[in-house]
Design an enzyme around this catalytic site. Structure first.
Site, PDB file in Angstrom:
ATOM      1  N   GLU A   1       0.833  -1.217   0.000  1.00 33.46           N
ATOM      2  CA  GLU A   1       0.000   0.000   0.000  1.00 33.46           C
ATOM      3  C   GLU A   1       0.864   1.261   0.000  1.00 33.46           C
ATOM      4  O   GLU A   1       0.611   2.201   0.754  1.00 33.46           O
ATOM      5  CB  GLU A   1      -0.945  -0.002   1.209  1.00 33.46           C
TER       6      GLU A   1
ATOM      7  N   GLU B   1      -4.723  -8.727   0.796  1.00 33.42           N
ATOM      8  CA  GLU B   1      -5.452  -8.459   2.037  1.00 33.42           C
ATOM      9  C   GLU B   1      -6.936  -8.488   1.738  1.00 33.42           C
ATOM     10  O   GLU B   1      -7.398  -7.816   0.804  1.00 33.42           O
ATOM     11  CB  GLU B   1      -5.074  -7.090   2.643  1.00 33.42           C
TER      12      GLU B   1
END
Ligand code: NAG
Ligand code: NAG
Ligand code: NAG
Ligand code: NAG
Ligand code: NAG
Ligand code: NAG
Ligand code: NAG
Ligand code: NAG
Ligand code: NAG
Length: 896
Positions: free
Chosen positions: A495, A588
């Site tokens: 991220e 995720e």
């Protein structure tokens, strides 16, 4: 469709560097002909100060800018050269300044009296004992776990060197120190390594005294605001002294690759890099034999093949890598435990000179092929394997960041029972021993290195040193880990902020990918995208695609419509349409939230909802309902994720956020200490969600699990929904013998729910069916008042090695033996015999009792005590648990 990752058979690059050795044996010291690896874990003296008082620093940071007026000395120029073996461009390598630093800190040399310092054994995490910082105006808040990680730590010990070591090369190998490690020997600054998760080696030889005392001093400096989770503090992994002859296998100097493998034969290739640290040319003969590896003992079994012997002349200071091929007949392949077996081999490399063995180097490896397919997902040895993975942070709960093999193995055992077959090392290189466990236990691994690149996530994170260290860190990480058969992908980032900067950010990804390919051309490179979209440049720079939360969509379900923040519709199809040949995976999913054993009413009417004070949560009590329908604002319930995955069968699987709860990042209640994301709580106790995943991941296990508990004296006559997780396809629920109806799971439904049940005490019973046949049953009873404790341990015997652990679970029971769900009795642990209490926990994210405390309140009826054996301490270890007004319990663990 097949991408180039369909085939693993290209291997054309010049390998500059060296590779990896694993030594799986539990013995601390390993001596093979010509090489000694000596554990330096014992006999350290330690001191930590919260503030920097020694006036040394790696570089100025926002948290030490006060040092600008104190004459502090920046040591970075002396540390950077430690990276040189991992920098390809000779012009970019660093030259050490002439002479030493002007600062002369008394701790670094002999003559300093450290007898008042604390005595510690490594691996050591100075922060885990607490106390917790409670409240708002504290140096470390919820994000980093409210523990005193910040400050400067010094470690000192003597180094045993004898005159017989003259002529040898002595290396210090540190598997991980948090962070900005700098090492002195006898007052000379040797070098260091800033990234707290990296393993690194320093050459001590120029500073060693072969007669008299040698003093090793290590300084670590841990900034505040440096992490989004609990980093731990100090030398939290193993430390070794490696003694070799001047000509030896380089650091991580071997690299084994499977070019082709069938059950008939395997074509293997191996690179061996040797280095000559002597002052003259030397000649060496190199022979490598391949043996089966016994996974339990870590010992070599029968020899199955060998590489051709060869001879090399190495001039002074040079190193050389040689690639060779070998064929292994009828290989035993490595594969994940769910459907295959994790067979391992060891390549034993011997260097000889004048018919004398001068170095022996073991390389553990597995024979297997990975195929990365856009439609079929991951194939291992040609067979599809669905990725049923979880994300794991590096802390080990109440033990903290200090690596412990048994604590890590216990986590993997609990995850294996769950049906999990894959771990994402979020978001940093793990302890090397953890990868030995994943190899041996048959887990697939995404090995990840960075949480940030040039763009910051916190004030003092890796972005401060990215420009100097991304290349050496990435090369060192891959060389260390590339022989592990369990690793199927390298992740260069999680991220990262570079997702938001279009071509600029994609260029950084591209640059890191190229470095990774140079070090290991056989594995694809990925990064986790919670923002980048298929039409942006970022995913083009990745070999396989990892999305976070976007696959199932972010804030896109009805219950999330009131939220502000980016709304992302489900992205699986868009990614697949744009990159049909690239394997697509969720790195995720979920970010579901719950506290074990807590149920909050009313229960949302829907399959996924964000937590807030009127639905699923309570910011005053800091509890989240375990109906397992609630998530972080950006997340989704497991049910919603499962539906999205099942509707897009080309997706290779998922890594759930997260497997275990971890310290720090206590979304949604940052006043707490530890996370709410885990399928398993911080103490290792399964939440209800565990059975939802187990019923999906192990459909063959006859399972039925009822929630909530059925002890609600205050809810008589009130609607109290009952949900059942089961691998069956039909279920009938009974309350006190009366049927509340039989249900069938529809497509894209993953639980049975009776939302109108009116509570009355007694017994809930569920009978489930599969294909019309009886499948599994479960019963939950109303508990009476607590009367006694039951204590059980994870194992009956542990090793007398001073490291092994027994995990003791305490349950608060009523007189019928039913666990009392709300019990929060204060439990006191005692131990008799050759071992100690290490820590206690209960999985309650709000519990600020320091982990080493021997008293611990039960949480939702359970508490945990962790006990360690004494080295050499054979015999019974009697563990007792008592609580006021209750009958206590005891259990004996054999230490052998
Ligand atoms: C390992 O080697 C060190 C130094 O030689 C020694 O003090 C220690 O006792 C050894 N440990 C074992 C388990 O042999
Ligand atoms: C401290 O001084 C150094 C050297 O002059 C400078 O580079 C740095 O920016 C200063 N830091 C702060 C926070 O003032
Ligand atoms: C190489 O020579 C240097 C300088 O003479 C000496 O200090 C060093 O010990 C020598 N190294 C070895 C391995 O013999
Ligand atoms: C190494 O050097 C010796 C002596 O110069 C020479 O005879 C031999 O062929 C060389 N071997 C290799 C492998 O280069
Ligand atoms: C990250 O850096 C930017 C730009 O320097 C700054 O504005 C921001 O406050 C920083 N964010 C954090 C979390 O430190
Ligand atoms: C990235 O590209 C998009 C689309 O071209 C543009 O709207 C956006 O402003 C760009 N962002 C940056 C940071 O350059
Ligand atoms: C809480 O979430 C529910 C949806 O689950 C929503 O309807 C409600 O408005 C939210 N409450 C607040 C205070 O945001
Ligand atoms: C819950 O949702 C279902 C399906 O959308 C609907 O039929 C039912 O009326 C809802 N129940 C409540 C109490 O809102
Ligand atoms: C939230 O928790 C607090 C503290 O336990 C409690 O007093 C309060 O009643 C709870 N709120 C709701 C809405 O249940």
């Amino acid at each position: 469709m097949a991408s180039k990752w369909e085939r693993v058979a290209f291997f054309g690059l010049l390998l500059l560097g060296a590779f990896h050795s694993t030594i799986a044996s539990a013995l601390p010291n390993i001596t093979t002909s010509g090489r000694q690896r000596i554990s330096l874990n014992n006999e350290w003296r330690f001191r930590r100060t919260e503030k920097n008082v020694d006036n040394l620093l790696y570089d100025y940071r926002s948290d030490n800018s006060n040092l600008n007026t104190t004459g502090a000395e920046v040591l970075k120029p002396y540390i950077l050269p430690s990276a040189n073996d991992f920098i390809t461009d000779p012009a970019a390598r660093h030259t050490r300044p002439d002479g030493g630093p002007r600062s002369n800190v008394s701790f670094t040399g002999e003559g300093f009296d450290d007898s008042k310092w604390e005595s510690v054994t490594l691996p050591h995490d100075w922060a885990i004992k607490g106390p917790f910082y409670v409240g708002d105006s504290v140096p470390v808040t919820g994000g980093m776990g409210r523990l005193p990680v910040q400050g400067v730590g010094w470690y000192r010990r003597k180094l045993d060197v004898s005159s017989s070591d003259r002529g040898k090369i002595l290396y210090l190998d540190i598997d991980g120190a948090q962070s900005y490690a700098m090492v002195w020997l006898n007052g000379h600054l040797v070098g260091g390594w800033p990234y707290g998760y990296a393993s690194f080696r320093l050459n001590l030889t120029p500073y060693v005294k072969f007669q008299g005392e040698n003093i090793l001093a290590i300084r670590v400096d841990n900034p505040t605001d440096s992490s989004r989770w609990y980093p731990g503090g100090g030398i939290y992994r193993n430390v070794w002294l490696t003694k070799v002859e001047p000509i030896h296998v380089s650091q991580w100097g071997t690299y084994v690759v499977t070019d082709e493998a069938t059950l008939e034969s395997a074509k293997m290739r191996m690179v061996v890099q040797i280095v000559n640290k002597a002052n003259s040319t030397g000649t060496v003969e190199v022979a490598t034999d391949i043996h089966l590896l016994d996974p339990e003992s870590g010992r070599a079994g029968a020899k199955v093949a060998q590489f051709l012997r060869f001879t090399r002349n190495l001039t002074a200071g040079s190193s050389e890598a040689t690639t060779q091929a070998a064929v292994i007949q009828k290989p035993l392949l490595w594969g994940p435990w769910t459907t295959q077996k994790p067979n391992m081999y060891v390549a034993i490399t011997r260097l000889s000179s004048n018919n004398k063995v001068i170095d022996t180097y073991d390389t553990h490896f597995g024979i297997r092929t990975f195929t990365y397919n856009g439609d079929k997902g991951l194939l291992v040895n040609g067979a599809p394997v669905r990725i049923q993975g979880v994300n794991q942070h590096h802390d080990l709960g109440a033990i903290g960041a200090a690596f412990n093999l048994r604590a890590a193995q216990r986590q993997l055992e609990i995850l294996r029972d769950l049906g999990c077959n894959a771990i994402r090392m979020s978001h940093n290189p793990p302890a090397p021993e953890l990868l030995e466990l994943t190899d041996r236990m048959g887990f697939l691994v995404t090995d990840e290195i960075f949480d940030s690149w040039q763009r910051n996530k916190t004030k003092n994170d890796f972005h401060l040193i990215f420009d100097d260290w991304h290349e050496p860190d990435l090369r060192a990480f891959i060389r260390r880990d590339r022989n592990h058969p369990s690793i199927f992908a390298w992740s260069i980032g999680n991220e990262v902020g570079e997702q938001y900067t279009n071509e600029t950010g994609a260029a950084v990804a591209q640059m890191l990918r190229e470095i990774a390919h140079e070090e290991d051309p056989t594995r694809p490179v990925t990064a986790s995208m919670n923002y980048a979209k298929p039409y942006m440049p970022f995913p083009q720079a990745l070999d396989i695609l990892n999305v976070n939360y976007q696959g199932e969509g972010i804030r896109n379900a009805p219950a999330y419509s009131h939220l502000t923040g980016i709304v992302t519709p489900p992205q699986y199809k868009a990614f697949h349409d744009t990159f049909p040949e690239k394997l697509l995976l969720s790195s995720e999913t979920a970010a579901a939230l719950s506290t074990r054993g807590t149920y909050i009413f009313p229960v949302v009417n829907g399959t996924s909802a964000p937590v807030n004070n009127t639905s699923g949560g309570n910011s005053t009590s800091r509890l989240v309902s375990a109906y397992e329908l609630y998530s972080a604002d950006f997340g989704s319930s497991p049910d919603k994720v499962f539906a999205a995955q099942d509707q897009n069968p080309f997706v290779a699987g998922e890594f759930v956020w997260s497997g275990f709860d971890y310290i720090g990042e206590p979304t949604p209640y940052y006043a707490a200490r530890s996370s709410y994301f885990g399928i398993v709580d911080l103490a290792g106790f399964p939440k209800d969600r565990y059975y939802l995943y187990q019923s999906r991941w192990r459909p063959e296990v006859k399972l039925a699990h009822i929630l909530p508990h059925w002890t609600w004296p205050e809810r008589v006559g009130l609607v109290t929904p009952v949900h059942v997780f089961s691998s069956g396809d039909e279920a009938e629920l009974f309350l006190n013998g009366k049927s509340l109806g039989r249900q069938k799971k529809d497509e894209y439904e993953y639980r049975f729910r009776w939302d109108d049940v009116v509570y009355q005490p007694g017994e809930l019973h569920v009978a489930t069916y599969k294909d019309d046949q009886p499948w599994a049953e479960a019963t939950t009873q109303t508990a009476g008042p607590a009367t006694r404790l039951r204590i059980t341990t994870d194992r009956k015997s542990i090793a007398a090695d001073g490291k092994d652990l027994a995990f003791a679970k305490v349950e608060v029971l009523d007189k019928e033996g039913v666990v009392v769900p709300g019990a929060d009795n204060e439990v006191t642990f005692e131990v008799e015999g050759r071992g100690q209490l290490v820590a206690t926990d209960n999985g309650d994210p709000r519990d600020f009792t320091p982990f080493p405390s021997r008293t611990r309140k039960a949480f939702s009826g359970l508490a945990l005590g962790i006990f360690r054996s004494e080295e050499g301490g054979r015999g019974g270890l009697k563990i007792k648990a008592t609580a006021e007004g209750l009958e206590g319990g005891e259990v004996v663990v054999q230490v052998e």
